[in-house]
Scaffold this motif. Structure first.
Motif, PDB file in Angstrom:
ATOM      1  N   VAL A   1       0.859  -1.181   0.000  1.00 51.16           N
ATOM      2  CA  VAL A   1       0.000   0.000   0.000  1.00 51.16           C
ATOM      3  C   VAL A   1       0.894   1.230   0.000  1.00 51.16           C
ATOM      4  N   ASN A   2       0.713   2.047  -1.017  1.00 47.47           N
ATOM      5  CA  ASN A   2       1.484   3.276  -1.129  1.00 47.47           C
ATOM      6  C   ASN A   2       0.699   4.420  -0.507  1.00 47.47           C
ATOM      7  N   PHE A   3       1.303   5.115   0.435  1.00 51.60           N
ATOM      8  CA  PHE A   3       0.707   6.316   1.030  1.00 51.60           C
ATOM      9  C   PHE A   3       1.426   7.501   0.411  1.00 51.60           C
ATOM     10  N   GLY A   4       0.904   7.966  -0.714  1.00 51.22           N
ATOM     11  CA  GLY A   4       1.613   8.997  -1.471  1.00 51.22           C
ATOM     12  C   GLY A   4       0.638  10.018  -2.027  1.00 51.22           C
ATOM     13  N   PRO A   5       1.046  10.728  -3.082  1.00 53.92           N
ATOM     14  CA  PRO A   5       0.211  11.820  -3.586  1.00 53.92           C
ATOM     15  C   PRO A   5      -0.838  11.421  -4.630  1.00 53.92           C
ATOM     16  N   VAL A   6      -0.820  10.170  -5.093  1.00 54.89           N
ATOM     17  CA  VAL A   6      -1.697   9.789  -6.209  1.00 54.89           C
ATOM     18  C   VAL A   6      -2.536   8.567  -5.834  1.00 54.89           C
ATOM     19  N   PHE A   7      -3.818   8.632  -6.160  1.00 58.51           N
ATOM     20  CA  PHE A   7      -4.665   7.443  -5.955  1.00 58.51           C
ATOM     21  C   PHE A   7      -4.597   6.548  -7.175  1.00 58.51           C
ATOM     22  N   GLN A   8      -4.444   5.260  -6.922  1.00 58.37           N
ATOM     23  CA  GLN A   8      -4.568   4.279  -8.004  1.00 58.37           C
ATOM     24  C   GLN A   8      -5.291   3.083  -7.428  1.00 58.37           C
ATOM     25  N   LYS A   9      -6.347   2.646  -8.103  1.00 62.15           N
ATOM     26  CA  LYS A   9      -7.122   1.536  -7.555  1.00 62.15           C
ATOM     27  C   LYS A   9      -6.248   0.283  -7.476  1.00 62.15           C
TER      28      LYS A   9
ATOM     29  N   GLY B   1       5.942  10.545   1.378  1.00 59.18           N
ATOM     30  CA  GLY B   1       5.083   9.388   1.571  1.00 59.18           C
ATOM     31  C   GLY B   1       5.890   8.141   1.896  1.00 59.18           C
ATOM     32  N   PHE B   2       5.222   7.007   1.917  1.00 65.80           N
ATOM     33  CA  PHE B   2       5.890   5.748   2.246  1.00 65.80           C
ATOM     34  C   PHE B   2       5.079   4.587   1.688  1.00 65.80           C
ATOM     35  N   VAL B   3       5.708   3.426   1.639  1.00 66.74           N
ATOM     36  CA  VAL B   3       5.027   2.216   1.173  1.00 66.74           C
ATOM     37  C   VAL B   3       5.020   1.191   2.294  1.00 66.74           C
ATOM     38  N   GLU B   4       3.877   0.604   2.484  1.00 71.71           N
ATOM     39  CA  GLU B   4       3.739  -0.429   3.504  1.00 71.71           C
ATOM     40  C   GLU B   4       3.678  -1.768   2.759  1.00 71.71           C
ATOM     41  N   GLN B   5       4.441  -2.702   3.233  1.00 71.95           N
ATOM     42  CA  GLN B   5       4.466  -3.999   2.547  1.00 71.95           C
ATOM     43  C   GLN B   5       4.162  -5.105   3.548  1.00 71.95           C
ATOM     44  N   TRP B   6       3.200  -5.931   3.195  1.00 69.36           N
ATOM     45  CA  TRP B   6       2.843  -7.060   4.053  1.00 69.36           C
ATOM     46  C   TRP B   6       3.436  -8.317   3.456  1.00 69.36           C
ATOM     47  N   THR B   7       4.238  -9.018   4.240  1.00 72.22           N
ATOM     48  CA  THR B   7       4.831 -10.243   3.714  1.00 72.22           C
ATOM     49  C   THR B   7       4.454 -11.423   4.590  1.00 72.22           C
ATOM     50  N   ALA B   8       4.430 -12.591   3.995  1.00 74.45           N
ATOM     51  CA  ALA B   8       4.097 -13.812   4.743  1.00 74.45           C
ATOM     52  C   ALA B   8       4.806 -14.968   4.052  1.00 74.45           C
ATOM     53  N   GLY B   9       4.126 -16.120   3.937  1.00 76.35           N
ATOM     54  CA  GLY B   9       4.742 -17.250   3.232  1.00 76.35           C
ATOM     55  C   GLY B   9       4.578 -17.077   1.722  1.00 76.35           C
ATOM     56  N   PRO B  10       5.111 -17.997   0.932  1.00 73.91           N
ATOM     57  CA  PRO B  10       4.939 -17.926  -0.527  1.00 73.91           C
ATOM     58  C   PRO B  10       3.457 -17.770  -0.878  1.00 73.91           C
ATOM     59  N   ALA B  11       3.151 -16.749  -1.669  1.00 73.78           N
ATOM     60  CA  ALA B  11       1.752 -16.375  -1.858  1.00 73.78           C
ATOM     61  C   ALA B  11       1.303 -16.515  -3.302  1.00 73.78           C
ATOM     62  N   GLN B  12       0.021 -16.720  -3.439  1.00 76.12           N
ATOM     63  CA  GLN B  12      -0.628 -16.719  -4.757  1.00 76.12           C
ATOM     64  C   GLN B  12      -1.487 -15.486  -4.849  1.00 76.12           C
ATOM     65  N   ALA B  13      -1.410 -14.785  -5.966  1.00 79.03           N
ATOM     66  CA  ALA B  13      -2.179 -13.550  -6.105  1.00 79.03           C
ATOM     67  C   ALA B  13      -3.165 -13.669  -7.250  1.00 79.03           C
ATOM     68  N   SER B  14      -4.265 -12.918  -7.142  1.00 80.94           N
ATOM     69  CA  SER B  14      -5.263 -12.958  -8.200  1.00 80.94           C
ATOM     70  C   SER B  14      -6.197 -11.747  -8.101  1.00 80.94           C
ATOM     71  N   VAL B  15      -7.082 -11.649  -9.087  1.00 82.17           N
ATOM     72  CA  VAL B  15      -8.077 -10.571  -9.135  1.00 82.17           C
ATOM     73  C   VAL B  15      -9.438 -11.210  -9.308  1.00 82.17           C
ATOM     74  N   SER B  16     -10.429 -10.700  -8.582  1.00 85.40           N
ATOM     75  CA  SER B  16     -11.800 -11.183  -8.767  1.00 85.40           C
ATOM     76  C   SER B  16     -12.717  -9.956  -8.718  1.00 85.40           C
ATOM     77  N   GLY B  17     -13.204  -9.536  -9.876  1.00 89.46           N
ATOM     78  CA  GLY B  17     -14.018  -8.309  -9.928  1.00 89.46           C
ATOM     79  C   GLY B  17     -13.205  -7.136  -9.424  1.00 89.46           C
TER      80      GLY B  17
END
Ligand code: 3HB
Length: 336
Positions: free
Chosen positions: A30-38, A59-75
């Motif tokens: 999650v970027n906490f900066g000057p521009v919104f991007q969905k 601004g700054f970027v927050e990064q959440w990390t965990a175990g090896p992850a699978q990413a996807s989009v749904s709607g």
């Protein structure tokens, strides 16, 4: 779960090129900066950019990390999961009233948690542009948002019990409403209230047609791993259900810090059936975000927070409107 708060000038840290696309340890950024991007998938990981600074702030970027992850989009939902944790981000498209789209987007998120098998929702963040302004019906946008969110919890709750998680609901400087959340599969989750605050979900009608849906904190425990994480909701100068010290910044700061101390203190943890090896205090809180309504108040709030929290604590200060127009400061954090 690891949490890394990367300071990189408002842009995500460059990721190594050989990073396997479906095997990243990054659950979300999650970027906490000057521009919104969905939210989108960027280099295979969920990425949301919130407009939370002016154009010339870093601004700054927050990064959440965990175990090896699978990413996807749904709607409208962009997500990643690693077998124990799910990170999901969504935009609520702009409209003259946000109640219905908030309800629908929240319901879609709850269904995703269910389908993927991460039913234990423990922390949500909601960023709401024009939060204290009125919608097309003259209802404050935060109250309109709360109505849709509350309907989502109620509707989903008829099918499956879903306790309200720790949350933040705060202003953004532009863009659309966006939220992100974390849920887990097997962790033991306990939802905490504050002994001197009325639970937000029972606030009286004067604060809007439906109450805000959140708990004051969530404790997530993985006993086998000896892990105890405490996620502290956005906390402000509220006693009972009332704002106290309406126009006094430093007093609001002090009440907010006291509220956090009481919330995480031994008595309150015992009241919620949580045992910790040592007493928890403000010195244990990390990954802190401090939202300050008036930019010119940030230096004074910074000084107060620097005294109250541990010297090594990661604290980010953001200029943001708060869910009630008489609140001047709000603080959240995590104990790991
Ligand atoms: C919320 O509406 O989720 C919320 C608002 C706050 C603080 C915490 C949660 O001002």
């Amino acid at each position: 779960m690891d949490y890394a708060n990367l300071i990189s000038g408002g842009h995500p840290q460059a990721l190594p090129e050989d990073r396997p696309l479906m095997n990243s340890r990054v659950l979300g950024m999650v970027n906490f900066g000057p521009v919104f991007q969905k939210p989108v998938l960027e280099e295979g990981s969920p990425f949301l950019s919130l407009r939370m600074t002016s154009a010339d702030e870093k601004g700054f970027v927050e990064q959440w990390t965990a175990g090896p992850a699978q990413a996807s989009v749904s709607g409208d939902l962009v997500y990643a999961h690693d077998g124990e944790y799910l990170f999901c981000a969504a935009e609520i498209p702009a409209s003259e009233r946000c109640r219905n789209l908030t309800r629908e987007t929240y319901l879609a998120a709850f269904e995703l948690m269910d389908e993927l098998g991460y039913p234990r929702l423990f922390r949500m963040w909601n960023y709401i542009p024009r939060i204290n302004e009125d919608n097309a019906d003259g209802l404050e946008i935060y109250r309109d948002f709360c109505a849709g969110r509350s309907e989502a919890f109620e509707l989903y709750g008829r099918r499956r019990h879903l306790p309200m998680p720790a949350a933040t609901g705060i202003g953004a400087q532009g863009g659309n409403i966006a939220f992100f959340f974390l849920s887990c599969r097997s962790g033991r989750v306990t939802f905490l209230e504050n002994p001197r605050q009325m639970p937000a979900y029972t606030y009286p009608r004067q604060y809007g047609p439906r109450s805000p849906s959140f708990a004051r904190a969530t404790c997530v425990q993985h006993d086998a791993l000896g892990v105890l994480n405490l996620y502290i909701s956005g906390t402000a100068s509220i006693i009972g259900h009332e704002t106290v010290h309406r126009s006094d910044l430093m007093r609001q700061c002090d009440v907010t810090l006291e509220n956090i101390s009481l919330l995480i203190g031994r008595d309150n943890l015992i009241r919620h059936g949580i045992e910790t090896p040592a007493d928890l205090t403000l010195r244990d809180v990390d990954f802190i975000k401090v939202y300050v309504r008036h930019a010119e108040d940030i230096p004074a709030v910074r000084r107060r927070c620097r005294e109250a929290f541990a010297p090594h604590a990661n604290i980010q200060f953001l200029n943001a409107d708060i869910c009630r127009s008489d609140l001047l400061v709000e603080i959240e954090g995590i104990i790991t």
